[in-house]
Write an enzyme that holds these catalytic residues in place. Sequence first.
Site, mmCIF file in Angstrom:
data_model
loop_
_atom_site.group_PDB
_atom_site.id
_atom_site.type_symbol
_atom_site.label_atom_id
_atom_site.label_comp_id
_atom_site.label_asym_id
_atom_site.label_seq_id
_atom_site.Cartn_x
_atom_site.Cartn_y
_atom_site.Cartn_z
ATOM 1 N N ASN A 207 0.854 -1.194 0.000
ATOM 2 C CA ASN A 207 0.000 0.000 0.000
ATOM 3 C C ASN A 207 0.888 1.241 0.000
ATOM 4 O O ASN A 207 2.112 1.135 0.073
ATOM 5 C CB ASN A 207 -0.960 -0.022 1.196
ATOM 6 C CG ASN A 207 -0.219 -0.039 2.522
ATOM 7 O OD1 ASN A 207 0.448 0.922 2.877
ATOM 8 N ND2 ASN A 207 -0.303 -1.155 3.240
ATOM 9 N N PHE A 322 -4.205 3.256 15.012
ATOM 10 C CA PHE A 322 -4.576 4.247 14.010
ATOM 11 C C PHE A 322 -5.781 3.745 13.235
ATOM 12 O O PHE A 322 -6.001 2.534 13.142
ATOM 13 C CB PHE A 322 -3.420 4.507 13.041
ATOM 14 C CG PHE A 322 -2.549 5.642 13.490
ATOM 15 C CD1 PHE A 322 -1.738 5.510 14.611
ATOM 16 C CD2 PHE A 322 -2.565 6.848 12.806
ATOM 17 C CE1 PHE A 322 -0.956 6.566 15.032
ATOM 18 C CE2 PHE A 322 -1.782 7.906 13.232
ATOM 19 C CZ PHE A 322 -0.975 7.774 14.344
ATOM 20 N N LYS A 336 -13.847 1.006 16.121
ATOM 21 C CA LYS A 336 -12.569 0.277 16.046
ATOM 22 C C LYS A 336 -11.892 0.203 17.407
ATOM 23 O O LYS A 336 -11.311 -0.822 17.773
ATOM 24 C CB LYS A 336 -11.652 0.973 15.037
ATOM 25 C CG LYS A 336 -10.401 0.194 14.724
ATOM 26 C CD LYS A 336 -9.727 0.703 13.479
ATOM 27 C CE LYS A 336 -10.579 0.460 12.252
ATOM 28 N NZ LYS A 336 -9.999 0.988 11.037
ATOM 29 N N LYS A 340 -11.038 -3.488 18.736
ATOM 30 C CA LYS A 340 -9.644 -3.940 18.807
ATOM 31 C C LYS A 340 -9.086 -3.942 20.221
ATOM 32 O O LYS A 340 -8.000 -4.453 20.462
ATOM 33 C CB LYS A 340 -8.779 -3.043 17.927
ATOM 34 C CG LYS A 340 -9.171 -3.102 16.460
ATOM 35 C CD LYS A 340 -7.951 -3.172 15.599
ATOM 36 C CE LYS A 340 -8.327 -3.147 14.146
ATOM 37 N NZ LYS A 340 -7.185 -3.490 13.307
HETATM 38 O O1 C5P Z 1 -8.628 -2.375 10.965
HETATM 39 P P1 C5P Z 1 -7.671 -1.350 10.490
HETATM 40 O O2 C5P Z 1 -6.596 -1.895 9.592
HETATM 41 O O3 C5P Z 1 -8.315 -0.124 9.891
HETATM 42 O O4 C5P Z 1 -6.977 -0.855 11.830
HETATM 43 C C1 C5P Z 1 -5.909 0.032 11.828
HETATM 44 C C2 C5P Z 1 -5.094 -0.155 13.059
HETATM 45 O O5 C5P Z 1 -4.865 -1.538 13.297
HETATM 46 C C3 C5P Z 1 -3.717 0.445 12.940
HETATM 47 O O6 C5P Z 1 -3.299 0.842 14.215
HETATM 48 C C4 C5P Z 1 -2.894 -0.695 12.392
HETATM 49 O O7 C5P Z 1 -1.522 -0.550 12.702
HETATM 50 C C5 C5P Z 1 -3.517 -1.878 13.108
HETATM 51 N N1 C5P Z 1 -3.498 -3.135 12.349
HETATM 52 C C6 C5P Z 1 -2.746 -4.179 12.822
HETATM 53 N N2 C5P Z 1 -2.724 -5.372 12.157
HETATM 54 C C7 C5P Z 1 -3.465 -5.549 11.058
HETATM 55 C C8 C5P Z 1 -4.248 -4.498 10.558
HETATM 56 C C9 C5P Z 1 -4.228 -3.295 11.228
HETATM 57 O O8 C5P Z 1 -2.079 -3.991 13.830
HETATM 58 N N3 C5P Z 1 -3.416 -6.729 10.449
#
Ligand code: C5P
Length: 397
Positions: A207, A322, A336, A340
């Site tokens: 990305n 984030f 979120k 999370k």
């Molecule tokens: O769910 P999303 O990707 O939008 O969430 C973003 C947050 O989750 C960020 O803090 C990112 O670093 C973390 N993240 C993670 N592992 C993933 C996907 C996102 O730690 N596989």
Amino acid sequence: MRSILLVIGGGIAAYKSLELVRRLAEHGIRTRAVLTRAGAEFITPLSVSALTGEKVYSDLFSLTDEAEMGHIQLSRSADLVVVAPATADLMGKMANGLAGDLASTTLLATDKAVLMAPAMNVRMWESASVRRNRAQLEKDGVLFVGPNDGEMACGEYGPGRMAEPLEIVAAIQQALAARGGPLHGVKALVTAGPTHEPVDPVRFLGNHSSGRQGYAIADALARAGAETTLVSGPVEIAPPHGVKLQRVTTAREMLAAVEAALPADVAVMAAAVADWRPDIAANSKIKKSVDRVVPLIKLVENPDILATLAQHAQRPRLLIGFAAETDDVVANAVAKRARKGADWIIANDVSGDVMGGDHNQVHLVSESGVQDWPDMTKAQVGARLVAAIIEKLKGAA
Ligand code: C5P
């Protein structure tokens, strides 16, 4: 007046250490120097003492020196110990606890932070043993500045050139400032950048994350005195001074590096981790087939690093994630945060040019609601976030 103890190793870059002493004096930092025997092959004790305005120490077994200032006291006489040039020999000695001369004894006996500016031939720098020693030193909390890429005195090209005197001065100032910083004694962990998930040896899913915001946060944490580990996906930007940098490629490597960096008091997960990866990464390049059948890439879910950390036995006291969103930014961030298990979520709208740009407009979503921060540079977002972290950790103490 702040002062450093400068250990000058034996390398052609030693001439730059003379310049370093002058620059430090201009910045109000006093230098006392230890010149190794090999260092004295490149520059003379006389020029070092002329520039430092102090006696130069060079021999462990000098009775007069020991009577004036013992080697233990010497190692503690300054606010910071700087090794420039840090040769493969000095790195190896310190990494393995050897103390056969004044320089290595001083490095072992010191109770101060040590900053190394390595300088050596590129093959030496890349050799397995120097890598091992460097990794060990980083683990032990030794700070590094450089080496830089470039042409070397021996005619080869690559990493191994000692950092320039002004870069070393900047690293020294930062290390000195961190000692008295509000996060001194706090361990911080930051992730930044994208992850690359291999499809085959030449292709990956990735990305546009530049890593800038995460790097700015790691920089601000280190400046505030936190012992900071930065786990970074593949990016093009230079690491901040004074952080331990762990480079990774995939989400699974990032998770492993994050877990290896625990325990931490505060963790900021700013990386744009790929949600999915190809279920198998082909061992050889996938070829276009003659009948032009398009390959199907099946995706599987990557581990969620933030969510894993939230459930971890060694969960950081303050866990910050984030949320990069293009729609319903705040509402999604609030959801979120709960989903999370993070304490705070920094939400940003990435529908514009945030990814790769210098500015960011974010919202801080916490247990006490939503704060809308104005449009700022990523460095300012980093500084403001660190101010909030300080307030939170101090408030909880
Ligand atoms: O769910 P999303 O990707 O939008 O969430 C973003 C947050 O989750 C960020 O803090 C990112 O670093 C973390 N993240 C993670 N592992 C993933 C996907 C996102 O730690 N596989």
